[in-house]
Design a protein around this motif. Structure first.
Motif, PDB file in Angstrom:
ATOM      1  N   THR A 117       9.329  -6.840  18.097  1.00 52.33           N
ATOM      2  CA  THR A 117       9.643  -7.006  16.678  1.00 52.33           C
ATOM      3  C   THR A 117       8.538  -6.349  15.833  1.00 52.33           C
ATOM      4  N   GLU A 118       8.940  -5.720  14.771  1.00 51.72           N
ATOM      5  CA  GLU A 118       8.034  -5.122  13.793  1.00 51.72           C
ATOM      6  C   GLU A 118       6.876  -4.342  14.413  1.00 51.72           C
ATOM      7  N   PRO A 119       7.184  -3.398  15.301  1.00 52.08           N
ATOM      8  CA  PRO A 119       6.101  -2.642  15.947  1.00 52.08           C
ATOM      9  C   PRO A 119       5.360  -1.734  14.974  1.00 52.08           C
ATOM     10  N   HIS A 120       5.952  -1.506  13.800  1.00 50.33           N
ATOM     11  CA  HIS A 120       5.357  -0.596  12.810  1.00 50.33           C
ATOM     12  C   HIS A 120       4.461  -1.338  11.817  1.00 50.33           C
ATOM     13  N   THR A 121       4.081  -2.582  12.133  1.00 49.81           N
ATOM     14  CA  THR A 121       3.079  -3.263  11.312  1.00 49.81           C
ATOM     15  C   THR A 121       1.744  -3.210  12.056  1.00 49.81           C
ATOM     16  N   MET A 122       0.679  -3.112  11.313  1.00 52.63           N
ATOM     17  CA  MET A 122      -0.642  -2.926  11.945  1.00 52.63           C
ATOM     18  C   MET A 122      -1.709  -3.579  11.085  1.00 52.63           C
ATOM     19  N   VAL A 160      -9.720  -7.322   6.496  1.00 48.69           N
ATOM     20  CA  VAL A 160      -8.599  -6.837   7.305  1.00 48.69           C
ATOM     21  C   VAL A 160      -7.317  -7.444   6.764  1.00 48.69           C
ATOM     22  N   ARG A 161      -6.224  -6.698   6.853  1.00 50.43           N
ATOM     23  CA  ARG A 161      -4.906  -7.190   6.426  1.00 50.43           C
ATOM     24  C   ARG A 161      -3.850  -6.358   7.146  1.00 50.43           C
ATOM     25  N   VAL A 162      -2.604  -6.846   7.062  1.00 46.46           N
ATOM     26  CA  VAL A 162      -1.508  -6.145   7.742  1.00 46.46           C
ATOM     27  C   VAL A 162      -0.831  -5.209   6.745  1.00 46.46           C
ATOM     28  N   VAL A 163      -0.562  -3.984   7.177  1.00 41.57           N
ATOM     29  CA  VAL A 163       0.241  -3.042   6.379  1.00 41.57           C
ATOM     30  C   VAL A 163       1.241  -2.343   7.305  1.00 41.57           C
ATOM     31  N   MET A 164       2.141  -1.581   6.692  1.00 41.53           N
ATOM     32  CA  MET A 164       3.150  -0.854   7.463  1.00 41.53           C
ATOM     33  C   MET A 164       2.650   0.552   7.791  1.00 41.53           C
ATOM     34  N   LEU A 165       2.998   1.013   8.966  1.00 42.09           N
ATOM     35  CA  LEU A 165       2.740   2.401   9.343  1.00 42.09           C
ATOM     36  C   LEU A 165       3.843   3.262   8.731  1.00 42.09           C
ATOM     37  N   HIS A 166       3.457   4.273   7.953  1.00 47.67           N
ATOM     38  CA  HIS A 166       4.474   5.156   7.356  1.00 47.67           C
ATOM     39  C   HIS A 166       4.706   6.403   8.183  1.00 47.67           C
ATOM     40  N   GLY A 167       3.759   6.785   9.011  1.00 51.93           N
ATOM     41  CA  GLY A 167       3.948   7.978   9.836  1.00 51.93           C
ATOM     42  C   GLY A 167       2.705   8.240  10.660  1.00 51.93           C
ATOM     43  N   PHE A 199      -0.416   5.189   5.737  1.00 53.67           N
ATOM     44  CA  PHE A 199       0.016   3.907   5.178  1.00 53.67           C
ATOM     45  C   PHE A 199      -0.069   4.039   3.666  1.00 53.67           C
ATOM     46  N   ALA A 200       0.562   3.101   2.954  1.00 55.76           N
ATOM     47  CA  ALA A 200       0.567   3.210   1.494  1.00 55.76           C
ATOM     48  C   ALA A 200       0.197   1.875   0.868  1.00 55.76           C
ATOM     49  N   THR A 201      -0.486   1.957  -0.252  1.00 59.31           N
ATOM     50  CA  THR A 201      -0.903   0.750  -0.957  1.00 59.31           C
ATOM     51  C   THR A 201      -1.352   1.117  -2.370  1.00 59.31           C
ATOM     52  N   HIS A 202      -1.779   0.109  -3.120  1.00 59.31           N
ATOM     53  CA  HIS A 202      -2.287   0.357  -4.468  1.00 59.31           C
ATOM     54  C   HIS A 202      -3.755   0.771  -4.403  1.00 59.31           C
ATOM     55  N   HIS A 214      -5.891   0.379  -6.581  1.00 53.70           N
ATOM     56  CA  HIS A 214      -6.787  -0.593  -7.226  1.00 53.70           C
ATOM     57  C   HIS A 214      -6.832  -1.935  -6.502  1.00 53.70           C
ATOM     58  N   SER A 215      -6.142  -2.034  -5.372  1.00 55.17           N
ATOM     59  CA  SER A 215      -6.200  -3.270  -4.587  1.00 55.17           C
ATOM     60  C   SER A 215      -7.587  -3.407  -3.968  1.00 55.17           C
ATOM     61  N   ARG A 216      -7.822  -4.522  -3.296  1.00 56.32           N
ATOM     62  CA  ARG A 216      -9.127  -4.681  -2.640  1.00 56.32           C
ATOM     63  C   ARG A 216      -9.350  -3.563  -1.607  1.00 56.32           C
ATOM     64  N   LYS A 217      -8.330  -3.331  -0.773  1.00 60.55           N
ATOM     65  CA  LYS A 217      -8.501  -2.285   0.240  1.00 60.55           C
ATOM     66  C   LYS A 217      -8.670  -0.918  -0.390  1.00 60.55           C
ATOM     67  N   GLY A 218      -7.972  -0.703  -1.542  1.00 60.54           N
ATOM     68  CA  GLY A 218      -8.091   0.582  -2.233  1.00 60.54           C
ATOM     69  C   GLY A 218      -9.508   0.811  -2.750  1.00 60.54           C
ATOM     70  N   ARG A 227      -0.677  -4.524  -9.945  1.00 61.42           N
ATOM     71  CA  ARG A 227      -1.771  -5.508 -10.070  1.00 61.42           C
ATOM     72  C   ARG A 227      -2.152  -6.147  -8.743  1.00 61.42           C
ATOM     73  N   GLN A 228      -1.901  -5.445  -7.640  1.00 62.18           N
ATOM     74  CA  GLN A 228      -2.170  -6.033  -6.322  1.00 62.18           C
ATOM     75  C   GLN A 228      -3.642  -6.446  -6.196  1.00 62.18           C
ATOM     76  N   SER A 229      -3.836  -7.648  -5.691  1.00 63.34           N
ATOM     77  CA  SER A 229      -5.148  -8.262  -5.411  1.00 63.34           C
ATOM     78  C   SER A 229      -5.862  -8.775  -6.662  1.00 63.34           C
ATOM     79  N   GLU A 230      -5.237  -8.618  -7.857  1.00 62.97           N
ATOM     80  CA  GLU A 230      -5.805  -9.287  -9.044  1.00 62.97           C
ATOM     81  C   GLU A 230      -5.447 -10.772  -9.006  1.00 62.97           C
ATOM     82  N   SER A 287      -0.357   3.581  -9.418  1.00 62.52           N
ATOM     83  CA  SER A 287      -1.499   3.473  -8.501  1.00 62.52           C
ATOM     84  C   SER A 287      -1.069   3.458  -7.037  1.00 62.52           C
ATOM     85  N   TRP A 288       0.245   3.537  -6.780  1.00 62.86           N
ATOM     86  CA  TRP A 288       0.725   3.496  -5.393  1.00 62.86           C
ATOM     87  C   TRP A 288       0.314   4.789  -4.690  1.00 62.86           C
ATOM     88  N   THR A 289      -0.391   4.671  -3.585  1.00 62.29           N
ATOM     89  CA  THR A 289      -1.035   5.829  -2.972  1.00 62.29           C
ATOM     90  C   THR A 289      -0.792   5.856  -1.469  1.00 62.29           C
TER      91      THR A 289
END
Ligand SMILES: Cc1cc2nc3c(=O)[nH]c(=O)nc-3n(C[C@H](O)[C@H](O)[C@H](O)COP(=O)(O)O)c2cc1C
Length: 222
Positions: free
Chosen positions: A51-56, A69-76, A84-87, A89-93, A148-151, A180-182
């Motif tokens: 199940t959900e092998p594309h989460t990491m 550390v957190r879980v995100v999706m593999l995009h390619g 992977f993609a995220t904001h 301005h998030s903490r990880k960003g 506003r991710q992580s605010e 801010s989606w990157t």
């Protein structure tokens, strides 16, 4: 009564033969570069029903070097790296802006496999980030537009209002840009494949990149 965590932990096993198969990993037969083995392993765990092998797990460090550390999706995953993609301005960003280096971990219990990837991270050009987002679902666009991710969030009602507006916009104007989606690309300098083995003689095969020499393969004690 609360459940007893330690009783539960003692009752659990990994790699129950009823649900887990542990295929052998023959290092001599492994491809010369990690992307080929990653692609092969990914197809195999999908076929085995993972199940959900594309989460990491995505590990980053802040400006002081403290990890998170957190879980995100593999995009390619291709010659340009694992994406992977995220904001931004998030903490990880903000971590990636301060230290553009990260590590990924995949765990695929159905075949007792783990893959670890580490290396420098770059932002994809803005048009690629938007194209990647617009190729995904309306829900993905709505989530990205919510922003506003992580605010700090005052209340769940605030989220509901912002999310409803974002869903409405995503449905009405599916080409809306999510500022801010990157899309990020991690270009590995190390990729480790871990294959579990019933007698705990797990096979760890690490690919290491060096400029000039390319990929070297080496085994690690488990
Ligand atoms: C299965 C799963 C998939 C997720 N995928 C993503 C993702 O692709 N991008 C993302 O920004 N957050 C994703 N999240 C949320 C992140 O785990 C995390 O909560 C969020 O990105 C904020 O992390 P940060 O505060 O460290 O920046 C996902 C969470 C789960 C449980």
């Amino acid at each position: 009564m609360e459940p007893d965590l330690h009783d539960l932990l003692r009752s659990l096993r990994v790699w129950d033969p009823e649900v887990t198969e542990l295929p052998p990993l023959d290092p001599a037969a492994a491809p010369g570069e990690p992307l080929a083995l990653f692609t092969r392993w990914f197809a195999e765990v999908v076929a085995a029903g993972q199940t959900e092998p594309h989460t990491m797990s995505l590990a980053t460090a802040d400006a002081e070097g403290l990890p998170d550390v957190r879980v995100v999706m593999l995009h390619g995953a291709d010659a340009d790296g694992w994406s992977f993609a995220t904001h931004a301005h998030s903490r990880k960003g903000t971590h990636l802006a301060a230290r553009p280096y990260a590590a990924l971990a995949f765990y695929w219990p159905v075949l007792g496999r783990q893959v670890r990837v580490r290396g420098p991270v770059e932002q994809a050009p803005a048009h690629e980030s938007q194209a990647d987002l617009h190729a995904r679902s309306t829900g993905a666009l709505a989530a990205a537009l919510t922003g506003r991710q992580s605010e700090l969030l005052g209340s769940l009602e605030d989220l509901t209002h912002a999310s409803e507006a974002a869903w409405e916009q995503a449905q009405r104007a599916p080409d809306t840009k999510a500022g801010s989606w990157t899309l990020y690309r991690l270009r590995p300098d190390e990729v480790e494949f871990f294959q579990g083995e019933a007698r705990r003689r797990h096979v760890r095969l690490r690919y290491r990149w060096t400029d000039g020499e390319g990929w070297t393969r080496e085994l690690l004690w488990p």
